[in-house]
Every structure is written in structure tokens, then in C-alpha cells.
Scaffold this motif. Structure first.
Motif, short mmCIF file in Angstrom:
data_model
loop_
_atom_site.label_atom_id
_atom_site.label_comp_id
_atom_site.label_asym_id
_atom_site.label_seq_id
_atom_site.Cartn_x
_atom_site.Cartn_y
_atom_site.Cartn_z
N PHE A 69 106.21 46.83 60.55
CA PHE A 69 107.23 47.87 60.48
C PHE A 69 108.51 47.34 59.87
N GLY A 70 109.13 48.21 59.06
CA GLY A 70 110.41 47.88 58.46
C GLY A 70 111.51 47.86 59.51
N LYS A 71 112.69 47.45 59.10
CA LYS A 71 113.82 47.36 60.02
C LYS A 71 114.25 48.76 60.48
N GLU A 72 114.56 48.81 61.75
CA GLU A 72 114.98 50.08 62.36
C GLU A 72 115.86 49.74 63.55
N GLU A 73 116.92 50.47 63.75
CA GLU A 73 117.81 50.22 64.88
C GLU A 73 117.30 50.79 66.19
N ASP A 74 116.49 51.81 66.11
CA ASP A 74 115.99 52.49 67.31
C ASP A 74 114.50 52.20 67.48
N MET A 75 114.14 51.46 68.52
CA MET A 75 112.74 51.11 68.78
C MET A 75 111.86 52.35 68.99
N ASN A 76 112.46 53.44 69.47
CA ASN A 76 111.69 54.67 69.68
C ASN A 76 111.17 55.24 68.37
N VAL A 77 111.92 55.06 67.31
CA VAL A 77 111.49 55.51 65.99
C VAL A 77 110.25 54.72 65.56
N LEU A 78 110.28 53.40 65.78
CA LEU A 78 109.13 52.57 65.45
C LEU A 78 107.93 52.94 66.31
N TYR A 79 108.17 53.18 67.58
CA TYR A 79 107.09 53.56 68.49
C TYR A 79 106.41 54.85 68.02
N LYS A 80 107.19 55.83 67.61
CA LYS A 80 106.63 57.10 67.15
C LYS A 80 105.77 56.90 65.90
N ARG A 81 106.27 56.08 64.97
CA ARG A 81 105.49 55.83 63.76
C ARG A 81 104.21 55.06 64.10
N PHE A 82 104.30 54.07 64.99
CA PHE A 82 103.10 53.35 65.42
C PHE A 82 102.08 54.32 66.00
N CYS A 83 102.52 55.20 66.87
CA CYS A 83 101.61 56.16 67.49
C CYS A 83 100.94 57.04 66.44
N GLN A 84 101.69 57.47 65.44
CA GLN A 84 101.12 58.28 64.37
C GLN A 84 100.03 57.51 63.63
N TYR A 85 100.36 56.29 63.23
CA TYR A 85 99.41 55.48 62.47
C TYR A 85 98.17 55.16 63.30
N TYR A 86 98.38 54.71 64.53
CA TYR A 86 97.29 54.29 65.40
C TYR A 86 96.37 55.47 65.72
N THR A 87 96.96 56.60 66.08
CA THR A 87 96.17 57.79 66.41
C THR A 87 95.34 58.23 65.21
N TYR A 88 95.94 58.20 64.04
CA TYR A 88 95.23 58.59 62.83
C TYR A 88 94.03 57.66 62.58
N ILE A 89 94.27 56.36 62.64
CA ILE A 89 93.21 55.38 62.38
C ILE A 89 92.08 55.54 63.41
N GLN A 90 92.45 55.67 64.69
CA GLN A 90 91.42 55.84 65.73
C GLN A 90 90.57 57.08 65.48
N LYS A 91 91.22 58.18 65.16
CA LYS A 91 90.50 59.43 64.91
C LYS A 91 89.54 59.28 63.73
N GLU A 92 90.01 58.66 62.68
CA GLU A 92 89.18 58.49 61.48
C GLU A 92 88.01 57.54 61.75
#
Length: 95
Positions: A69-92
């Protein structure tokens, strides 16, 4: 921040790399990752979102997926993107 995730075939068989290649291609299209590197067989092993700096790559083989993940000041933003990526990969992969 990076997460390395093993890819395991739930049927207790070797991972089918053709499935990994196809899922990777769909991920790249879905999330619009543009900066792509390919191996000698033209399979994607690294892709980066130029806007966020997020990356998808395979560490040493197509058996280990890495999200970075790129730099981000808010860890919640990174968490949301991780969840999107992970959920997508798992589903596929479950298909």
C-alpha cells in the motif's frame, strides 16, 4: 504496509497457475492498476495503482500474493482498500 498471503487450493491439489493469471488480469481491470510488469511468459507479476501507490505482486512464485500500500495518513483508508482487494481476490479464486 505489505501483506503476503499464501494461495492454497482447498481441494488439496497444486495451485492452478492459469487460474491465478486470469484472476490477476481481472483484478487489474477491475481496480484500474496501470503500471504492470510481466514475466518472460507475459504473465503479470507486478501491478501498481499510480494514484494510490498500492501494488499487487507475487513474491517468488505465483503461490504467494502480496498486497502493498502507498502512503496514507489514515490507516482506516488502507484497511478499506485491503478489504476491497482481499474480498475480490477471494471471491474470484473460489469460482
Amino acid at each position: 504496509m505489505e501483506f503476503e498471503l499464501p494461495i492454497v487450493n482447498e481441494k488439496n491439489e497444486p495451485v492452478n497457475f492459469e487460474v491465478i493469471y486470469q484472476v490477476t488480469d481481472r483484478f487489474i481491470d477491475t481496480f484500474s492498476f496501470l503500471n504492470v510488469s510481466r514475466d518472460d511468459n507475459e504473465h503479470i507479476y507486478l501491478a501498481v495503482d499510480d494514484k494510490t501507490g498500492d501494488g499487487l505482486s507475487y513474491d517468488c512464485s505465483y503461490n504467494t500474493l502480496e498486497f502493498s500500500f502507498g502512503k496514507e495518513e489514515d490507516m482506516n483508508v488502507l484497511y478499506k482498500r485491503f478489504c476491497q482487494y482481499y474480498t475480490y481476490i477471494q471471491k474470484e479464486l473460489r469460482k
